[in-house]
Design an enzyme around this catalytic site. Structure first.
Site, PDB file in Angstrom:
ATOM      1  CG  ASP A   1      -2.321   0.522   0.892  1.00  0.00           C
ATOM      2  OD1 ASP A   1      -2.441   1.330  -0.048  1.00  0.00           O
ATOM      3  OD2 ASP A   1      -3.288   0.137   1.577  1.00  0.00           O
TER       4      ASP A   1
ATOM      5  CG  ASP B   1      -8.945   2.034  -0.642  1.00  0.00           C
ATOM      6  OD1 ASP B   1      -8.436   0.933  -0.933  1.00  0.00           O
ATOM      7  OD2 ASP B   1      -8.320   2.923  -0.044  1.00  0.00           O
TER       8      ASP B   1
END
Length: 723
Positions: free
Chosen positions: A462, A526
């Site tokens: 990430d 997301d």
């Protein structure tokens, strides 16, 4: 091979033209008496040409007849400059000791094969050397890389070096992308802007509003028809996308790395190479572009060769609430429904009970995991699943052992961060300078130790913030940090064969072909809201093949939008990418579990089509309708989702064509109802009620199928097989 050098040994005797041809595309370079070559043609394959034909092409596209004089360049070189009489944006901007350098190039060598041309040039008076590499990859995608070397005696500052290719003046529309967190890859189309126009990104990563790629088209772009030219920059940080639509010259399309002042200063003998620019042409609309990009990516040696596993990621299942017993039960439930890769997300490492602490300390939190992660990883492997773990290697919290011990390892302006931490904080985290040797080794060693200890098969990598005032050794540091990130991913994979890595950047903020030189897939967003995902996945997959784009079934109500969507629709949307779950399956009732199990089985049955097939999208009139398909290269089988994102306009919807099939064959079309019935209004075509129909491919491609009046957020999944 056409007009080019016979071999490198004859390189000094430059032929007038070099022609590259592959998969329906060609590029013709014209070597000028002085200076760099120009691109005479790029686009549809010109076919076999004789020398006289190439000379005639030059005359056919010429602007003025001798003895007339030109005040401006008309056929631009591969690196257009002000000295060429070019009034647009120069291809190269460099200075030496604060003074501008105006190159006057002499070509030293041209080497060419059927699919590749290399051009070396120099400017002795200015102490410059240039090498340009043009490669026509599989699928007809043209990649361009320039490298400039300082052959002078003093430092050379590179302000930019960009790849450009010419377009016809008839390319009158420009399409690019924007977006935000949980709404990435939103296309917008305008008239081709006049003049020299650039669009820049300054986030230190692509960003949710990244251009993604730029497309110049004749008319507004359509899925299945129309001619267009596009460029994508394979770089994971700041970029410049540019068009030059000047009145007296051809139009240019290009891209390059955006460099901060002083970021690239070359000492004598040093070089700067551009990121790879990927150019694609299509005369078959957006699907034609996708077909070329997908073929090019699938032909690379590093493209994932194994089947794409069904995934369960724990983030929206438990967030930071880690309990070993609960997560072990979740892994067991995942295995029961057919999951093949179990990924433990954020929250497993020291002090990580929320997002304010712990980044940079990649050791297991034994207050939460008393026995470490070994028992969970072992159980996952015993259940015949791969074990994955979340890291954010480029980031650090100030509340961490690492930041307290090494505040000098942060990639920030040291004059600001400690005087006012909030000034540069983003999500209460900061950037770790991986170009710093100590920081790099710290991260590499901690990650390697866990990979070895736990047998980690997969890393979710990430990157949750923009880079701001990034300073490395007193100079802008984004370029070096990005290269260090690439190097770290490559080193981890080389030292741990079989390890796969996903690029996530608070969703889809880093999905470029730079990171995908090293990573194996991207996390598209997301947002697991399937309505939003219909478009996010479609436009991410314009560039990337579906097997590289992660898309999961999220909870019933989306955390990012608050929207509640049927499981059948969430599953149908996930099916069209690299599928999985981000959902606490322990909370599912018996009926949901049965659907989840059926979804896993259907994905495994169809993924050979989805992940090797040609992507197809119907041009539809209704703005609430989405039609996405994949057809095997031999046209024997295909899968489609026909989905609504809002209320359809007409009570009797339009017929939907199933493009990509062989018009000479017959096909059986089945409605796959394992995910549940698509809810719809009073228009129910008989073939939908029956569940299947057999028709000639000609009818399916040209006339299509009447669809029911789908309610909002409903989807049909069709499986088509030749009979």
């Amino acid at each position: 091979m056409s007009q080019s050098l016979e071999s490198a040994s004859t390189a000094q005797q430059v032929q007038p033209f070099t022609v590259l041809r592959r998969d329906g595309v060609s590029m013709v370079l014209r070597h000028l008496p002085s200076g760099l070559p120009s691109v005479l043609q790029w686009g549809a394959d010109v076919g076999p040409l004789e020398a006289g034909d190439l000379e005639a092409m030059t005359l056919a596209g010429g602007r003025q007849t001798a003895p007339g004089t030109l005040d401006a360049a008309w056929q631009l070189s591969v690196l257009p400059q002000e000295g060429d009489g070019w009034a647009g944006r120069p291809g190269l901007s460099v200075t030496r000791e604060g003074k501008p350098v105006f190159p006057r190039w002499t070509v030293d060598e041209v080497t060419a094969t059927e699919h590749r041309a290399g051009i070396s040039a120099s400017d002795l008076s200015n102490g410059l050397q240039l090498h340009s590499d043009f490669v026509l990859a599989s699928g007809g995608v043209l990649t361009v890389v320039h490298r400039v070397t300082n052959q002078g005696q003093t430092p050379l500052d590179v302000h930019w070096l960009e790849a450009t290719l010419p377009l016809p003046k008839t390319a009158d529309h420009l399409t690019s992308f924007t977006g935000r967190w949980t709404r990435e890859k939103t296309p917008f189309t305008t008239q081709m802007p006049r003049g020299a126009v650039s669009r820049e990104t300054r986030r230190g990563r692509g960003g949710h509003d990244a251009p993604h790629l730029e497309i110049a088209s004749i008319g507004e772009p359509r899925n299945r028809s129309g001619e267009m030219w596009s460029v994508h920059l394979g770089w994971s940080a700041d970029c410049t996308y540019r068009t030059d639509r000047m009145t007296e010259a051809v139009t240019l399309l290009g891209a390059g790395e955006l460099l901060r002042a002083g970021e690239i200063r070359l000492s004598p003998g040093e070089s700067y190479s551009t990121p790879k620019a990927w150019f694609a042409w299509s005369d078959a609309g957006l699907d034609g572009l996708s077909a070329r990009f997908h073929q090019a990516l699938r032909s690379r040696d590093q493209h994932p060769g194994s089947i794409r596993p069904l995934v369960l990621n724990t983030w929206e299942a438990v967030y930071f609430d880690h309990d070993p017993a609960t997560l072990t039960r979740l892994a067991e439930r995942a295995a029961e429904v057919g999951v093949e890769r179990f990924v433990l997300d954020d929250g497993w490492f020291k002090a990580r009970r929320d997002d304010t602490k712990g980044l940079g300390d990649w050791t297991v939190d034994h207050s939460v995991w008393p026995e470490g992660l070994g028992p969970l990883a072992e159980r996952v492997h015993d259940l015949q699943m791969q074990f994955g773990l979340w890291f954010e290697p480029e980031m650090v919290n100030l509340d961490s052992d690492l930041a307290r011990a090494h505040p000098d390892w942060l990639l920030h302006n040291p004059d600001h961060i400690w005087s006012s931490p909030d000034e540069l904080s983003w999500r209460t985290q900061y950037v770790l300078d991986l170009a710093n040797t100590g920081a790099y080794e710290h991260v590499r060693n901690q990650m390697s130790a866990l990979i070895d200890e736990l047998g980690i098969d997969f890393i979710k990598w990430d990157h949750n913030r923009d880079l701001v005032e990034s300073v490395h050794s007193g100079l802008p540091g984004i370029h070096e940090h990005t290269l260090a990130t690439y190097r770290l991913i490559r080193e981890l994979k080389e030292s741990h064969p079989g390890l796969e890595i996903e690029s996530c950047s608070s969703g889809g903020a880093r999905t470029d072909l730079g990171i995908l030189e090293f990573a194996d897939r991207v996390w598209a967003s997301d947002s697991n809201d399937a309505v939003e995902r219909q478009d996010i996945q479609r436009w991410t997959q314009l560039l990337l093949p579906p097997e590289m784009v992660g898309g999961h079934v999220g909870p019933t109500t989306s955390h990012s939008s608050g929207r509640t969507v049927d499981l059948s629709y969430r599953a149908a949307t996930s099916l069209m990418g690299s599928a999985g779950f981000e959902w606490n399956l322990l909370e599912c009732g018996p009926v949901e579990l049965e659907t989840v199990r059926a979804f896993g089985a259907l994905y495994k049955e169809l993924r050979h089509i989805l992940h090797t097939g040609v992507s197809v999208h119907a041009d539809v009139l209704d703005p609430a309708l989405r039609v996405t398909g994949a057809v095997l290269p031999d046209q024997s089988e295909g899968v489609w989702t026909i989905a609504s994102v809002a209320t359809l306009e007409d009570a009797l919807p339009e017929r939907v064509r199933l493009h990509g099939l062989d018009v000479s064959r017959r096909y059986r079309v089945r409605v796959r109802k394992e995910l549940g019935e698509a809810r719809h209004g009073w228009i129910t075509p008989p073939w939908v009620s029956a569940g299947e129909i057999t028709l000639p491919g000609n009818v399916l491609v040209r006339d299509g199928l009447q669809i029911p009046l789908l309610w909002p957020a409903q989807a049909l999944v069709l499986h088509v097989q030749s009979v």
